[in-house]
Design an enzyme around this catalytic site. Sequence first.
Site, PDB file in Angstrom:
ATOM      1  N   LYS A   1      38.444  65.702  30.239  1.00 50.34           N
ATOM      2  CA  LYS A   1      37.580  66.608  30.995  1.00 50.34           C
ATOM      3  C   LYS A   1      37.575  67.980  30.352  1.00 50.34           C
ATOM      4  CE  LYS A   1      36.829  69.980  34.177  1.00 50.34           C
ATOM      5  NZ  LYS A   1      37.405  71.350  34.295  1.00 50.34           N
TER       6      LYS A   1
ATOM      7  N   GLY B   1      34.275  75.219  31.747  1.00 49.15           N
ATOM      8  CA  GLY B   1      34.565  76.624  31.493  1.00 49.15           C
ATOM      9  C   GLY B   1      34.057  77.142  30.170  1.00 49.15           C
TER      10      GLY B   1
ATOM     11  N   GLY C   1      30.429  75.460  35.196  1.00 50.94           N
ATOM     12  CA  GLY C   1      30.348  76.489  36.220  1.00 50.94           C
ATOM     13  C   GLY C   1      29.560  77.719  35.832  1.00 50.94           C
TER      14      GLY C   1
ATOM     15  N   ASP D   1      37.326  68.010  37.732  1.00 52.71           N
ATOM     16  CA  ASP D   1      38.692  67.501  37.572  1.00 52.71           C
ATOM     17  C   ASP D   1      38.901  66.266  38.440  1.00 52.71           C
ATOM     18  OD1 ASP D   1      39.813  69.504  35.752  1.00 52.71           O
ATOM     19  OD2 ASP D   1      39.576  70.896  37.423  1.00 52.71           O
TER      20      ASP D   1
ATOM     21  N   LYS E   1      43.305  71.170  39.135  1.00 51.40           N
ATOM     22  CA  LYS E   1      43.675  70.375  37.964  1.00 51.40           C
ATOM     23  C   LYS E   1      44.966  69.596  38.195  1.00 51.40           C
ATOM     24  CE  LYS E   1      41.612  72.666  33.926  1.00 51.40           C
ATOM     25  NZ  LYS E   1      40.432  73.071  34.696  1.00 51.40           N
TER      26      LYS E   1
END
Length: 260
Positions: free
Chosen positions: A10, A13, A43, A164, A219
């Site tokens: 994953k 960011g 995001g 996540d 996470k």
Amino acid sequence: MTSAVIKVAKVGGAILDNPQALAAFLQAIAVSQVPVVLVHGGGTTVDQQLQQAGFISEKVNGQRVTAVEHMPIITGALAGTTNKKIVAAAHGAGLKAVGLSLADGPMCALKRVAALGCVGEPMANAEKLPGVELLQLLLSSGFFPIVSSIGLDQDQTLCNVNADYAAAAIAMALNAELLLFSDVPAILDGHNNPINEISLAEARLLLSQPFIQGGMQVKLKAAILAAERSRRSTAIAGWADAQTVVAVLQGECLGTHIRV
């Protein structure tokens, strides 16, 4: 189906806003020669597009509160713009990339989190859905699935899923190892020192520490969930160094490694 242990990686960011870093990360996946399903967030793109539309968005405990009117924008930002940007970069790295979302198949059963609006979380002990077979077929044919965290809830309504948690759900369904790549090389303790290999019991205790907050708390919860259900080790590691990415994909214990 390939005999190698599948990895579910994953990213999110800052890497998605850095074409050079993203290209290096994808090249590392190609070099590793390990079967990988990539799950991504996005995001920053979501924030930008919501702001352009005049919407205000907030997060609670690392998860985005998602109003009904936000969903078309979030769906377009994640399953559209971000997903296809990663697909294009993956082709540039020589990978046979296929862009998908959690809704394709679908891949996992989701329950609506009413307090967060149009947000879904993976259901515990849910049966495997057709999307899991789709991923297996793609991997066995040498394709590289890239999955956005837009899914379907129990009413077949599109919903936003924390990436996540989405990655953890796919890892559990595929009996795969979960690797959560971040812009920090490991979970940091209260003195900003990296936390290395820990047991599952130690990881659970770590959740109660005051320095584990927001996105890192999510996470860690996702990593614990995947380790508990798949009984495979999980890792939270950095994406900034390509050699580290290759090493983690190939099984080296770097970053914060949760053993089972």
